[in-house]
Design a protein around this motif. Structure first.
Motif, short mmCIF file in Angstrom:
data_model
loop_
_atom_site.label_atom_id
_atom_site.label_comp_id
_atom_site.label_asym_id
_atom_site.label_seq_id
_atom_site.Cartn_x
_atom_site.Cartn_y
_atom_site.Cartn_z
N LYS A 90 36.19 37.81 38.03
CA LYS A 90 34.65 37.61 37.60
C LYS A 90 33.80 38.53 37.89
O LYS A 90 33.01 38.99 37.07
CB LYS A 90 34.27 36.33 38.39
CG LYS A 90 32.82 36.03 38.08
CD LYS A 90 32.47 34.90 38.91
CE LYS A 90 30.68 34.67 38.96
NZ LYS A 90 30.25 33.86 39.72
N SER A 91 33.95 39.20 39.04
CA SER A 91 33.26 40.44 39.47
C SER A 91 33.18 41.65 38.27
O SER A 91 32.26 42.24 37.88
CB SER A 91 33.28 41.15 40.84
OG SER A 91 32.89 40.28 41.77
N GLN A 92 34.39 41.86 37.83
CA GLN A 92 34.46 42.89 36.65
C GLN A 92 33.85 42.35 35.44
O GLN A 92 33.44 43.40 34.70
CB GLN A 92 36.19 43.26 36.53
CG GLN A 92 36.68 43.99 37.65
CD GLN A 92 38.05 44.42 37.03
OE1 GLN A 92 38.56 44.49 36.08
NE2 GLN A 92 38.90 45.42 38.01
N VAL A 93 33.73 41.43 34.93
CA VAL A 93 33.19 40.69 34.00
C VAL A 93 31.78 40.75 34.11
O VAL A 93 31.10 41.46 33.30
CB VAL A 93 33.27 39.43 33.62
CG1 VAL A 93 32.63 38.82 32.42
CG2 VAL A 93 34.88 39.01 33.34
N LEU A 94 30.97 40.47 35.29
CA LEU A 94 29.53 40.62 35.44
C LEU A 94 29.22 42.46 35.55
O LEU A 94 28.41 42.58 35.08
CB LEU A 94 29.55 39.96 36.77
CG LEU A 94 29.83 38.44 36.76
CD1 LEU A 94 29.21 37.73 37.95
CD2 LEU A 94 29.31 37.86 35.59
N ILE A 95 30.14 43.13 36.15
CA ILE A 95 29.73 44.42 36.22
C ILE A 95 29.52 45.14 34.76
O ILE A 95 28.53 45.76 34.68
CB ILE A 95 30.87 45.12 37.13
CG1 ILE A 95 30.58 44.86 38.70
CG2 ILE A 95 30.68 46.84 37.06
CD1 ILE A 95 31.65 45.30 39.61
N GLU A 96 30.31 44.63 33.92
CA GLU A 96 30.44 45.22 32.55
C GLU A 96 29.24 44.87 31.79
O GLU A 96 28.73 45.62 31.15
CB GLU A 96 31.85 44.98 32.03
CG GLU A 96 31.66 45.50 30.68
CD GLU A 96 33.30 46.03 30.18
OE1 GLU A 96 33.37 46.63 29.23
OE2 GLU A 96 34.08 46.02 31.25
N VAL A 97 28.89 43.51 32.19
CA VAL A 97 27.64 42.97 31.55
C VAL A 97 26.54 43.79 32.13
O VAL A 97 25.68 44.21 31.35
CB VAL A 97 27.47 41.38 31.83
CG1 VAL A 97 26.27 41.15 31.42
CG2 VAL A 97 28.56 40.47 31.32
N LEU A 98 26.58 44.08 33.59
CA LEU A 98 25.39 44.70 34.05
C LEU A 98 25.39 46.26 33.45
O LEU A 98 24.24 46.83 33.19
CB LEU A 98 25.53 44.92 35.34
CG LEU A 98 24.86 45.84 36.15
CD1 LEU A 98 23.38 45.39 36.15
CD2 LEU A 98 25.02 45.92 37.71
N ASP A 99 26.45 46.83 33.33
CA ASP A 99 26.41 48.27 32.89
C ASP A 99 26.35 48.31 31.38
O ASP A 99 25.43 49.27 31.18
CB ASP A 99 28.03 48.78 32.90
CG ASP A 99 28.47 49.21 34.38
OD1 ASP A 99 27.56 49.19 35.23
OD2 ASP A 99 29.51 49.33 34.67
#
Length: 212
Positions: free
Chosen positions: A59-68
């Motif tokens: 999940k963190s990778q999904v959210l990091i990419e959304v943030l980026d």
């Protein structure tokens, strides 16, 4: 023929990835990171949770990419302002105004991306995002220093203070737990107050006094 199949597969994979990220962003905008669970993301995207894990480890990778993705949009907007024909003072005022207004127009998304409690991995992503914003603000401040419009002593410190003002000052109005709705007149007033504060903080007082 195999090349065409490969090309179509790559397009389908790219579209799946884009749909997953868009679904995650929409869930964050509605209810914050807590609502952007893998199964919820998959359901909204119309795919299986297993397919989500094909593209992202967790999940963190999904959210990091959304943030980026979100921060690169904001940085592109700020960079466009920095490269414009306005004076440095006008650029700084416009950059802060634009950033804060966009945040207040998407309160839940902005609050989650900037302030909602997250794990260390995502928090590091936030730090990198603020560094990108700081670089653009440094460019505007450096222009103002060269032109004599700004009178700060240290460029990096001044940029950090401006970024701090234009981000952390919106914690209170954006916080969804307060459940407060602001009308447009208040938003306009609030945004102008922040932009004016940032300009006044770095303004060359001697130059300003001489031109009055």
């Amino acid at each position: 023929m195999s090349y065409k199949r490969s090309s179509l597969m790559q397009e389908r994979m790219a579209q799946n990835r884009k749909t997953i990220l868009q679904s995650a962003r929409e869930l964050i905008a509605q209810g914050g990171f807590k609502d952007a669970q893998i199964q919820a993301i998959a359901d909204r995207a119309g795919v299986s949770s297993g397919l989500v894990y094909r593209y992202f480890a967790n999940k963190s990778q999904v959210l990091i990419e959304v943030l980026d993705d979100a921060i690169h949009v904001e940085v592109d907007i700020l960079n466009h302002i920095a490269a414009g024909e306005l004076t440095a003072t006008e650029k700084l005022h416009k950059a802060v105004t634009t950033f804060v207004r966009r945040a207040m127009n998407s309160p839940q998304l902005a609050y989650s991306l900037m302030f909602e409690p997250v794990d260390p991995e995502l928090e590091h992503g936030r730090f990198r995002s603020k560094q990108l914003i700081k670089q653009t603000m440094k460019e505007i401040l450096a222009q103002g220093k060269t032109s004599g419009e700004f009178g700060f002593e240290d460029l990096n410190t001044a940029a950090l203070c401006v970024v701090g003002a234009m981000t952390f000052v919106v914690i209170e109005p954006l916080n969804p737990s307060r459940n407060v709705m602001f009308d447009q007149s208040y938003k306009d007033y609030f945004v102008k107050q922040i932009a004016d504060f940032c300009v006044n903080a770095v303004e060359n007082k001697e130059s300003s006094h001489l031109t009055k």
